[in-house]
Design a protein around this motif. Sequence first.
Motif, short mmCIF file in Angstrom:
data_model
loop_
_atom_site.label_atom_id
_atom_site.label_comp_id
_atom_site.label_asym_id
_atom_site.label_seq_id
_atom_site.Cartn_x
_atom_site.Cartn_y
_atom_site.Cartn_z
N UNK A 30 0.83 -0.79 -0.03
CA UNK A 30 -0.50 0.08 -0.06
C UNK A 30 0.67 1.03 -0.27
N UNK A 31 0.98 2.29 -1.07
CA UNK A 31 1.16 3.75 -0.88
C UNK A 31 0.39 4.44 -0.19
N UNK A 32 0.45 5.68 0.64
CA UNK A 32 -0.45 6.59 0.96
C UNK A 32 -0.33 8.32 1.56
N UNK A 47 -5.03 6.35 0.41
CA UNK A 47 -3.70 5.67 -0.21
C UNK A 47 -4.80 4.50 -0.91
N UNK A 48 -4.33 4.14 -1.66
CA UNK A 48 -3.69 3.00 -2.45
C UNK A 48 -3.29 1.58 -2.68
N UNK A 49 -4.26 0.98 -2.38
CA UNK A 49 -3.89 -0.10 -3.25
C UNK A 49 -2.76 -1.09 -4.08
N UNK A 50 -1.33 -1.23 -4.29
CA UNK A 50 -0.79 -1.13 -5.34
C UNK A 50 -1.23 -2.33 -6.17
N UNK A 51 -1.82 -3.61 -5.16
CA UNK A 51 -2.15 -4.67 -6.46
C UNK A 51 -3.25 -4.32 -7.05
N UNK A 65 -9.66 15.47 -4.70
CA UNK A 65 -7.94 14.86 -4.48
C UNK A 65 -8.67 13.08 -5.09
N UNK A 66 -7.41 12.87 -6.04
CA UNK A 66 -7.16 11.52 -6.08
C UNK A 66 -5.80 10.92 -6.37
N UNK A 67 -5.30 10.05 -5.83
CA UNK A 67 -4.58 9.07 -5.01
C UNK A 67 -4.26 8.33 -6.41
N UNK A 68 -3.02 8.17 -7.29
CA UNK A 68 -3.29 6.97 -8.37
C UNK A 68 -1.50 6.66 -8.38
N UNK A 69 -1.32 5.32 -9.07
CA UNK A 69 -0.92 4.82 -9.29
C UNK A 69 -0.40 4.15 -10.63
#
Length: 120
Positions: A30-32, A47-51, A65-69
């Motif tokens: 997880x990244x946050x 937070x975002x779950x990597x998988x 806000x938007x979190x992305x990877x």
Amino acid sequence: VQLQASGGGLVQAGESLKLSCAASGRTIGTAAWFRQAPGKAREFVAAIRWSDGSTAYVDSVKGRFTISRDNAKNMVYLQMNSLNAEDTAVYYCAARKGVALRDHSRYEYWGQGTQVTVSS
């Protein structure tokens, strides 16, 4: 895991900013993003779950806000729109091996902070 955050700056209220975090080393679960304003406790932001890319947000930033990877680049982003003075803080990128949690003490890896200042 090494984390390198960037993208902070000074903006006017209502404007946007995008933070980036480069990750290297071991696999991330997880990244946050967390933030800490002067005199306040560190606060979970997103937070975002990597998988699978599943996300979680603190209520105060939902819809703004938007979190992305980017798995290929090992990058995590935080797109921040409609910024206001209450968003002013040092923003930290964090990672952990397990599932997403909102407790900063559960994150093993931290990047250096990047300052976001919103003038009203």
